[in-house]
Design a protein around this motif. Structure first.
Motif, short mmCIF file in Angstrom:
data_model
loop_
_atom_site.label_atom_id
_atom_site.label_comp_id
_atom_site.label_asym_id
_atom_site.label_seq_id
_atom_site.Cartn_x
_atom_site.Cartn_y
_atom_site.Cartn_z
N PHE A 156 0.48 -1.56 -0.02
CA PHE A 156 -0.29 0.12 0.06
C PHE A 156 1.69 1.20 0.25
O PHE A 156 0.67 2.05 -0.71
CB PHE A 156 -0.82 -0.07 1.43
N ASN A 157 1.75 1.31 0.76
CA ASN A 157 2.85 2.40 1.18
C ASN A 157 3.42 2.56 -0.65
O ASN A 157 3.71 3.94 -0.84
CB ASN A 157 3.86 2.27 1.75
N ALA A 187 0.89 7.08 -6.49
CA ALA A 187 0.33 7.25 -7.17
C ALA A 187 0.51 8.72 -6.66
O ALA A 187 -0.15 9.97 -7.45
CB ALA A 187 -1.48 7.03 -6.26
N MET A 188 1.44 9.22 -5.58
CA MET A 188 1.23 11.01 -5.70
C MET A 188 2.55 11.11 -6.47
O MET A 188 2.51 12.48 -6.88
CB MET A 188 2.04 11.15 -3.98
N LYS A 189 3.16 10.25 -7.06
CA LYS A 189 4.37 11.04 -7.93
C LYS A 189 3.67 11.24 -8.99
O LYS A 189 3.80 12.26 -9.82
CB LYS A 189 5.10 9.79 -8.34
N ALA A 190 3.17 10.68 -9.30
CA ALA A 190 2.01 10.57 -11.00
C ALA A 190 0.42 11.96 -10.86
O ALA A 190 0.37 12.62 -11.83
CB ALA A 190 0.20 9.50 -11.48
N LEU A 191 0.30 12.08 -9.50
CA LEU A 191 -0.12 12.81 -9.01
C LEU A 191 0.11 14.78 -9.28
O LEU A 191 0.24 15.13 -9.83
CB LEU A 191 -1.20 12.84 -7.87
N GLY A 192 1.07 14.64 -8.54
CA GLY A 192 1.67 15.89 -8.10
C GLY A 192 2.58 15.78 -10.24
O GLY A 192 2.77 17.30 -10.49
N ALA A 193 2.82 15.17 -10.64
CA ALA A 193 3.71 15.11 -12.22
C ALA A 193 2.49 15.96 -13.22
O ALA A 193 2.28 16.66 -14.12
CB ALA A 193 3.66 13.95 -12.97
#
Length: 82
Positions: free
Chosen positions: A5-6, A12-18
């Motif tokens: 999960f981590n 997911a946070m990397k993709a969202l930030g990009a």
């Protein structure tokens, strides 16, 4: 299960930030469109000044496009280097 999960959350946070970083390209696209519109209208109204207007228009478009390139560079750094 917790480690999976981590890792998923991190990706997911990397993709969202990009994706959020690429919002800068929206502003650059609007800026280029406005510069082209204004330049073409000015050239249509005053054809004698077209070379000067065209030079300034292209210079303004290059500065606006630089913002999109910076946004792309930040997004690529987030995806591949972070």
């Amino acid at each position: 299960m917790e480690a999976g999960f981590n890792e998923f959350f991190y990706l997911a946070m990397k993709a969202l930030g990009a994706g959020i970083a690429m919002f800068g390209a929206i502003g650059a696209g609007i800026g280029v469109g406005i510069a082209a519109s204004g330049g073409l209208q000015a050239m249509g109204r005053n054809p004698d000044a077209a070379p000067v207007i065209q030079t300034n228009m292209i210079l303004g478009m290059a500065f606006a496009e630089a913002v999109a390139i910076y946004a792309l560079a930040v997004a690529l750094i987030i995806v591949f280097a972070a």
